[in-house]
Design a protein around this motif. Sequence first.
Motif, short mmCIF file in Angstrom:
data_model
loop_
_atom_site.label_atom_id
_atom_site.label_comp_id
_atom_site.label_asym_id
_atom_site.label_seq_id
_atom_site.Cartn_x
_atom_site.Cartn_y
_atom_site.Cartn_z
N ASN A 432 0.85 -1.20 0.00
CA ASN A 432 0.00 0.00 0.00
C ASN A 432 0.87 1.24 0.00
N LEU A 433 0.27 2.33 -0.42
CA LEU A 433 0.96 3.63 -0.46
C LEU A 433 0.05 4.68 0.18
N PRO A 434 0.04 4.77 1.50
CA PRO A 434 -0.89 5.68 2.18
C PRO A 434 -0.64 7.16 1.88
N LYS A 435 0.56 7.48 1.39
CA LYS A 435 0.88 8.89 1.17
C LYS A 435 0.79 9.31 -0.30
N VAL A 436 0.19 8.45 -1.12
CA VAL A 436 0.05 8.79 -2.54
C VAL A 436 -1.42 8.71 -2.91
N ASN A 437 -1.97 9.82 -3.38
CA ASN A 437 -3.37 9.85 -3.77
C ASN A 437 -3.64 8.93 -4.96
N ASN A 438 -4.79 8.28 -4.94
CA ASN A 438 -5.25 7.39 -6.01
C ASN A 438 -4.37 6.15 -6.16
N MET A 439 -3.52 5.84 -5.18
CA MET A 439 -2.66 4.64 -5.23
C MET A 439 -2.67 3.99 -3.85
N ASP A 440 -3.82 3.78 -3.27
CA ASP A 440 -3.90 3.38 -1.86
C ASP A 440 -3.46 1.94 -1.62
N ILE A 441 -4.12 0.98 -2.24
CA ILE A 441 -3.86 -0.44 -1.96
C ILE A 441 -3.59 -1.19 -3.25
N GLN A 442 -2.92 -2.34 -3.10
CA GLN A 442 -2.63 -3.19 -4.25
C GLN A 442 -2.83 -4.65 -3.86
N TYR A 443 -3.30 -5.44 -4.82
CA TYR A 443 -3.42 -6.88 -4.63
C TYR A 443 -2.83 -7.55 -5.86
N ALA A 444 -1.98 -8.58 -5.64
CA ALA A 444 -1.38 -9.26 -6.79
C ALA A 444 -0.96 -10.68 -6.42
N GLN A 445 -0.96 -11.51 -7.43
CA GLN A 445 -0.34 -12.82 -7.38
C GLN A 445 0.31 -13.05 -8.75
N THR A 446 1.59 -12.80 -8.81
CA THR A 446 2.34 -12.95 -10.05
C THR A 446 2.33 -14.41 -10.49
N ALA A 447 2.25 -14.65 -11.81
CA ALA A 447 2.09 -16.03 -12.27
C ALA A 447 2.53 -16.17 -13.72
#
Length: 509
Positions: A432-447
């Motif tokens: 997550n990037l709490p200090k960047v607007n419009n970039m709050d959380i991320q979810y991924a599973q590289t494959a």
Amino acid sequence: MQAKIKKVELRNLAFEDYKQLKNSMVESYPEMADSYWRANDIERLLGIFPEGQLVILVDGKVVGSALSLIVAEKLVDKKHNYSQIIGDYSFSTHNPQGEILYGIDVFIHPNYRGLRLGRRLYDARKELCEQLNLKAIVFAGRIPSYGQYSNKLTPTKYIEKVKSKQLHDPVLSFQLSNDFHVLRIMKNYLAGDEDSKEFAVLLEWNNIYFDESPRLINTEKNVIRLGLIQWQMRSLGNLEALFEQSEFFIDVVSGYTCDFAVFPELFIAPLMADYNHLTEAEAIRELAKHSEPIRKRFQELAISYNINIISGSMPYLENGNLYNVGFLCKRDGTSEMYTKIHVTPNEVQHWGMKGGSEIKTFDTDCGKIGIMICYDVEFPEVSRIMADEGMNILFVPFLTDTQNAYIRVKHCAQARAIENECYVAIAGCVGNLPKVNNMDIQYAQTAVFTPSDFAFPSNGIKAEATPNTEMTLIVDVDLRLLKELHEHGSVRILKDRRTDLYQIKKIEN
């Protein structure tokens, strides 16, 4: 067929086999008088090309054989008959430097038919063709049932009916079932072949592994190692901090001799924290100023670590328009840019991004690849065009905030692997990037996903990273399996498309 068989053996013909070979030939061609090879013919064949002469033995008895020569391709292209192709039994047409394995005879004793022994001989011929790096197997096959239909069908019509299984020909039907395709009809090919009305069908099997110009160095790679980076979003003080973290991962995957290092979409977003006082649209345009320095640095790293780098993606300003782009930085020092074609509603609404207008594939030292950014993989037309251009591996850097968004990317990527008979490698950001607007959380599973056939994992997944954990995923993919799939798969999706009914094509701007 014998009631009980103890042993079947396939091996190269030896001159000591001649007597049994002759007896089996006589039984195999009862309709053609004196249709057997003379001892001096076999001795001559074994002298010039012993590895090309094969026999099948059942319980020690020769019951079948396949004989062949190597000839120049230009000889096959010319109009010829059987006598000419074997040099009037002198075999002077044999050319060790030729490109074609020409079959001059194949037979199975009638008492041993139905055991698929002929298929064994053909498989052995195919293996020999591959081992000798020859372009194809060619021969003229008889059509012995044609005589029954010659008064009402032309040879062309007869062949069409055999191909569509309306008629059965004991020779041609067998050849077609062994992946041979028709080149042309040969007239007056074999004198005395009344059953075929002296017609024959020139047939060909192509060696998909043929290397026209074999080299000792810089040979085409078959097994490609991918290094996918599941990037943890973290605060970065400056551009050098980004380079330090990026080089760490490049060093890691290069240490495992990976051919590609793959970063996710917008993995440079932490640098946007310095512009949080601006609007979202202004902040990402400031971030775009870093794109060219990143390209230059990744070019240097590609050379230094001898690896091809797919730089994920980053914002890029051109003529006042904002795009989502990435760079393929090759280990030879060159680089090319790719652009996200389909931008999401969020990218348009918050950042004012525009989609690119060029669909292209990239030539690398590991073959032809395609690169699509995240949302692009949800549009099947683009990757189909890439597949038509010869793409074997599709790379998809992505950025998804929630699990349902990730599922869209995952399942669409798997579909692209199946329908385009290629590998698809996806790499995403986590954290997550709490200090960047419009970039709050991320979810991924590289494959890495594969086509769905026997040579590949049953679930179509070659490998997966641990979800939402920073790590690398190192995976080998074998391009030879794709070649086999394209030609001999359980289904052949690319070949079986009904292009007479529908087509997908690229519109040139």
